[in-house]
Write a protein that holds these residues in place. Structure first.
Motif, PDB file in Angstrom:
ATOM      1  N   LEU A 133      29.347  75.387  74.008  1.00  0.00           N
ATOM      2  CA  LEU A 133      30.256  76.437  74.489  1.00  0.00           C
ATOM      3  C   LEU A 133      31.227  76.923  73.403  1.00  0.00           C
ATOM      4  O   LEU A 133      32.403  77.150  73.670  1.00  0.00           O
ATOM      5  CB  LEU A 133      31.057  75.965  75.711  1.00  0.00           C
ATOM      6  N   SER A 134      30.740  77.049  72.179  1.00  0.00           N
ATOM      7  CA  SER A 134      31.595  77.561  71.089  1.00  0.00           C
ATOM      8  C   SER A 134      31.993  79.000  71.375  1.00  0.00           C
ATOM      9  O   SER A 134      31.156  79.828  71.747  1.00  0.00           O
ATOM     10  CB  SER A 134      30.842  77.499  69.764  1.00  0.00           C
ATOM     11  N   LYS A 135      33.282  79.279  71.195  1.00  0.00           N
ATOM     12  CA  LYS A 135      33.777  80.625  71.520  1.00  0.00           C
ATOM     13  C   LYS A 135      34.268  81.402  70.308  1.00  0.00           C
ATOM     14  O   LYS A 135      34.237  82.613  70.284  1.00  0.00           O
ATOM     15  CB  LYS A 135      34.963  80.499  72.489  1.00  0.00           C
ATOM     16  N   VAL A 136      34.795  80.661  69.309  1.00  0.00           N
ATOM     17  CA  VAL A 136      35.452  81.364  68.188  1.00  0.00           C
ATOM     18  C   VAL A 136      34.735  81.096  66.868  1.00  0.00           C
ATOM     19  O   VAL A 136      34.570  79.941  66.458  1.00  0.00           O
ATOM     20  CB  VAL A 136      36.938  80.930  68.079  1.00  0.00           C
ATOM     21  N   THR A 154      26.313  86.652  64.821  1.00  0.00           N
ATOM     22  CA  THR A 154      26.617  87.443  66.016  1.00  0.00           C
ATOM     23  C   THR A 154      25.321  87.868  66.728  1.00  0.00           C
ATOM     24  O   THR A 154      25.342  88.232  67.887  1.00  0.00           O
ATOM     25  CB  THR A 154      27.494  88.671  65.681  1.00  0.00           C
ATOM     26  N   LYS A 158      26.602  84.001  70.988  1.00  0.00           N
ATOM     27  CA  LYS A 158      27.548  84.919  71.642  1.00  0.00           C
ATOM     28  C   LYS A 158      28.950  84.329  71.516  1.00  0.00           C
ATOM     29  O   LYS A 158      29.306  83.421  72.252  1.00  0.00           O
ATOM     30  CB  LYS A 158      27.203  85.077  73.141  1.00  0.00           C
ATOM     31  N   PHE A 159      29.741  84.825  70.580  1.00  0.00           N
ATOM     32  CA  PHE A 159      31.122  84.356  70.432  1.00  0.00           C
ATOM     33  C   PHE A 159      32.053  85.311  71.167  1.00  0.00           C
ATOM     34  O   PHE A 159      31.802  86.524  71.205  1.00  0.00           O
ATOM     35  CB  PHE A 159      31.508  84.297  68.944  1.00  0.00           C
ATOM     36  N   LYS A 160      33.156  84.745  71.703  1.00  0.00           N
ATOM     37  CA  LYS A 160      34.149  85.603  72.372  1.00  0.00           C
ATOM     38  C   LYS A 160      35.037  86.266  71.335  1.00  0.00           C
ATOM     39  O   LYS A 160      35.571  87.349  71.554  1.00  0.00           O
ATOM     40  CB  LYS A 160      35.022  84.749  73.302  1.00  0.00           C
ATOM     41  N   GLU A 161      35.239  85.569  70.227  1.00  0.00           N
ATOM     42  CA  GLU A 161      36.138  86.099  69.204  1.00  0.00           C
ATOM     43  C   GLU A 161      35.566  85.832  67.814  1.00  0.00           C
ATOM     44  O   GLU A 161      35.046  84.746  67.569  1.00  0.00           O
ATOM     45  CB  GLU A 161      37.510  85.411  69.341  1.00  0.00           C
ATOM     46  N   ASP A 197      35.785  77.256  66.493  1.00  0.00           N
ATOM     47  CA  ASP A 197      34.701  76.304  66.759  1.00  0.00           C
ATOM     48  C   ASP A 197      33.727  76.235  65.586  1.00  0.00           C
ATOM     49  O   ASP A 197      33.153  75.189  65.303  1.00  0.00           O
ATOM     50  CB  ASP A 197      33.913  76.734  68.010  1.00  0.00           C
TER      51      ASP A 197
END
Ligand SMILES: NC(=O)C1=CN([C@@H]2O[C@H](COP(=O)(O)OP(=O)(O)OC[C@H]3O[C@@H](n4cnc5c(N)ncnc54)[C@H](O)[C@@H]3O)[C@@H](O)[C@H]2O)C=CC1
Ligand SMILES: O=C([O-])C1=[NH+]CCC1
Length: 312
Positions: A133-136, A154, A158-161, A197
């Motif tokens: 669940l890596s986000k950044v 990318t 799928k990264f949030k940031e 992350d």
């Protein structure tokens, strides 16, 4: 008489090399390499000629993959350029040979190969080692490698940031202006990496820029720069506290200042994880120290030639 070699420029190489094709071939060849079967793969450590007067070096990177019938060498130069220089720091040419008869079958640009295969290998490391669940995602540097890493990371995840830091802020803005997606420009490395992350270091630094005290526990660092035994991107704290993976143990011992000067222990090669000999310690802070390998260029060049041949 043999046919003249095929000549492929950067545009053609870029067009003929997709991450989708490249990633599985790189996984397969790195897994095989780590079995050290010299009847399958021969790849000596890169020969390096330093060009001290001009802050550069020439590297020669041969490889022979018997089962795939690939005989290849890349010649690559790396020059530490002044900020904003219009010349690329990394320039390369790849030669493919007919392994049976020894003649050259293709001469192609190696810049696109170097940019794409290095980023693809980092993405393989992230797939194995980054926290669930890596986000950044954070990228340090705004040059050729930073760009190819942005593209593949990318694309595959799928990264949030996404954050970027570069020595000169305007270079980071120039980098971001060229992209489609949103990216936050950070004014310090500390700001960029705090809470990230996944961290990619893709700079020409020769002193540490990334300090372990800033790195979130469990994060994954794909360290791409600092490819000389006296150059650093990562500090001793990070190198000693993280689980360290490399592309090749011999290459890391000969060429990586981050490993040689910190005294860090190498846990495993990426290929040893791929082939199941060592575990991926995803729950720990991990560093993948990449230096680049001739086998990566060899499978990339073969893919380019296969694609080009299928069209002509
Ligand atoms: N692991 C591998 O397989 C490969 C590694 N490399 C290495 O990756 C690094 C980046 O290569 P490219 O993107 O081709 O170079 P580049 O010149 O296109 O980009 C270098 C980036 O590093 C920054 N930089 C330069 N000196 C710095 C310093 N002292 N502190 C902080 N930032 C600095 C520049 O501002 C720029 O953003 C180099 O160290 C190169 O040797 C390059 C090709 C393959
Ligand atoms: O593998 C490669 O081509 C390189 N590694 C460091 C500079 C160039």
């Amino acid at each position: 008489m043999t046919d003249s070699p095929v000549l492929l420029n950067k545009h053609e190489v870029e067009r003929c090399l997709s991450y989708e094709d490249l990633i599985p071939r790189l996984e397969s060849v790195m897994g095989k390499f780590s079995k050290r079967d010299s009847s399958e793969i021969i790849q000596p450590v890169r020969s390096v000629v330093p060009i001290a007067q001009h802050n550069g070096f020439l590297g020669v990177m041969p490889a022979y993959l018997a089962a795939e019938g690939i005989l290849c060498t890349k010649m690559v130069t790396f020059y530490q350029r002044a900020e904003g220089s219009s010349l690329p720091s990394t320039q390369a040419t790849v030669l493919l040979f007919d392994p049976e008869h020894g003649h050259v079958t293709a001469i192609m640009d190696g810049e696109a190969i170097t940019a794409k295969r290095t980023a693809a290998v980092s993405a393989i490391s992230a797939k194995l080692f980054m926290p669930a669940l890596s986000k950044v995602l954070c990228i340090l540097g705004s040059g050729q490698q930073a760009r190819s890493h942005y593209d593949v990371f990318t694309n595959v995840f799928k990264f949030k940031e996404v954050r970027v830091w570069s020595r000169r802020r305007e270079m980071a803005h120039r980098f971001v202006n060229d992209l489609q997606g949103p990216v936050r420009v950070c004014s310090s490395v500390k700001e960029a990496v705090t809470g990230a992350d996944v961290i990619v270091t893709a700079t020409g630094a020769s002193e540490p820029i990334l300090f372990g005290e800033w790195v979130k526990s469990g994060a994954h660092v794909a360290a791409v720069g600092a490819c000389r035994p006296d150059w650093r991107e990562l500090d001793d704290v990070l190198m000693r506290e993280a689980v360290v993976y490399v592309d090749s143990r011999e290459g890391a011992t000969a060429e990586s200042g981050d490993i040689v000067l910190s005294g860090a222990q190498v846990f495993a090669e990426l290929g040893e994880v791929i082939n199941g000999s060592f575990p991926a310690q995803r729950e720990k802070t991990t560093v993948f120290k990449s230096l680049g390998m001739g086998i990566q260029d060899a499978v990339s060049a073969k893919l380019v030639l296969e694609k080009w041949n299928s069209e002509h």
